[in-house]
Scaffold this active site. Structure first.
Site, PDB file in Angstrom:
ATOM      1  N   LEU A   1       0.895  -1.280  -0.004  1.00 10.49           N
ATOM      2  CA  LEU A   1      -0.133  -0.044   0.016  1.00 10.49           C
ATOM      3  C   LEU A   1       1.025   1.075   0.116  1.00 10.49           C
ATOM      4  CD1 LEU A   1      -2.856  -0.779   2.600  1.00 10.49           C
ATOM      5  CD2 LEU A   1      -3.222  -0.591   0.222  1.00 10.49           C
ATOM      6  N   ASP A   2       0.407   2.265  -0.839  1.00 11.32           N
ATOM      7  CA  ASP A   2       1.170   3.523  -0.915  1.00 11.32           C
ATOM      8  C   ASP A   2       1.481   4.251   0.404  1.00 11.32           C
ATOM      9  OD1 ASP A   2       1.876   3.235  -3.515  1.00 11.32           O
ATOM     10  OD2 ASP A   2      -0.020   4.382  -4.247  1.00 11.32           O
ATOM     11  N   PRO A   3       2.438   4.940   1.018  1.00  6.62           N
ATOM     12  CA  PRO A   3       2.100   5.566   2.340  1.00  6.62           C
ATOM     13  C   PRO A   3       1.046   6.294   2.505  1.00  6.62           C
ATOM     14  CG  PRO A   3       4.405   5.843   1.232  1.00  6.62           C
ATOM     15  CD  PRO A   3       3.571   5.384   0.230  1.00  6.62           C
TER      16      PRO A   3
END
Length: 334
Positions: A73-75
């Site tokens: 998951l992206d930040p």
């Protein structure tokens, strides 16, 4: 708490964390690893004893048990992050190509290099002409089997080099980014916020040098600044929910939708609400879905694991067991 009967230890299997927005997926895994690698639930007693007698530093200290994730998951993103422990890591590939569900907030009028609010402004565009009805009309074109181009600011590799390296260093792409076929099983506008929100465009803009590097990589960066800058009102935002196949870039759907609307758009919030059989709001009776463990359980344990209960379990261990899917020696769920 009621006493429980533990299966043979150490355990291998899968569980899911409700990742918060902010940290990277890898940093979340590394933090969990510090707890898992000191737990009798997941590490052989002999290895734990050896670890206590001869503590090692660095990477070797973390190899007492394997642990990994089933899809980054992206930040910016929050939501379901599947974790595999021991033999459970061999099942993580199943979660890369599975059906996933997302909820995302879209902000109109601005396009960024990363297609989300963590990036830098690439261009701004008119947005006042975009209505709820116009969005719903365009969503038809994004359902079913579609082709999408991954963002250049992504970890996808071309000739062994991540795409973002080409963009940052101004290296021309060896060839156009290949479009990929994905399936959007459902895509719905669930909340038209209009101007009633607190989101703003990113303040950071490309320097001349950064813009030149981007242009070299992509060979074209479109501009439509003058008309858009005249629109001083708060740009509209709306929320989409979607159910998609593995490999789908939500950011690309939002980016392409912005273009289809004659505007620009980027992601300002992104939640993975479900990944295969793990969900933020599971319905175990209906489909057997398992829930996620709150991230606060692990951050609290990192500061103080606390005392063991009557079963010899710490609070975080019991929380994991409650959501744990055991994988046996043959790689099957048990």
């Amino acid at each position: 708490m009621p006493k429980i009967s533990l299966p043979p230890l150490p355990l291998s299997g899968l569980f899911a964390i409700a990742k918060p927005s902010g940290p990277t997926s890898m940093s979340v895994i590394n933090d969990v690893k510090q707890l898992v690698c000191n737990s009798r639930l997941f590490v052989e007693a002999s290895k734990l004893e050896e670890k206590r007698r001869t503590p090692k530093r660095g990477r070797r200290a973390r190899e007492v048990v394997k642990i990994g994730q089933g899809g980054t998951l992206d930040p910016l993103a929050d939501g379901v992050l599947v974790v595999g422990v021991g033999k459970g890591t061999k099942k993580l590939g199943d979660f890369l190509d599975c059906i996933k569900e997302y909820k995302t907030t879209v902000l109109l009028g601005c396009e960024t290099d990363t297609y989300d609010s963590e990036g830098v402004r690439v261009r701004v565009a008119p947005w006042r002409h975009v209505t709820k009805e116009a969005v719903e009309e365009q969503l038809v074109n994004f359902r079913g089997e579609i082709y999408q181009t991954p963002p250049i600011f992504s970890a996808l590799k071309m000739d062994g080099k991540p795409l973002y390296e080409y963009a940052r260093k101004g290296i021309p792409l060896p060839r156009p980014i290949e479009k990929r076929k994905v399936t959007v099983h459902s895509l719905t506008l669930t909340d038209w916020k209009g101007p009633n929100h607190e989101f703003t465009w990113p303040e950071k803009q490309f320097t001349d040098k950064e813009r030149e590097a981007m242009e070299k990589a992509l060979r074209s960066v479109q501009e439509d600044e003058e008309q858009a800058q005249k629109q001083t009102q708060t740009p509209s935002a709306f929320v989409l929910t979607m159910r998609v196949s593995g490999g789908t870039y939500v950011r690309s759907i939002v980016h392409d939708l912005g273009h289809a609307l004659g505007s620009a758009a980027h992601v300002v919030t992104l939640t993975r609400s479900r990944q295969s059989r793990f969900a933020l709001s599971p319905d175990e009776e209906a489909d057997g879905a398992k829930g996620c463990i709150a991230w606060e359980v692990f951050t609290k344990a990192a500061e103080d694991e606390g005392a063991e209960d009557a079963d010899g379990l710490k609070e975080w261990e019991r929380a994991v067991l409650d959501k744990f899917e055991i994988i046996d020696e043959n790689g099957n769920k048990s």
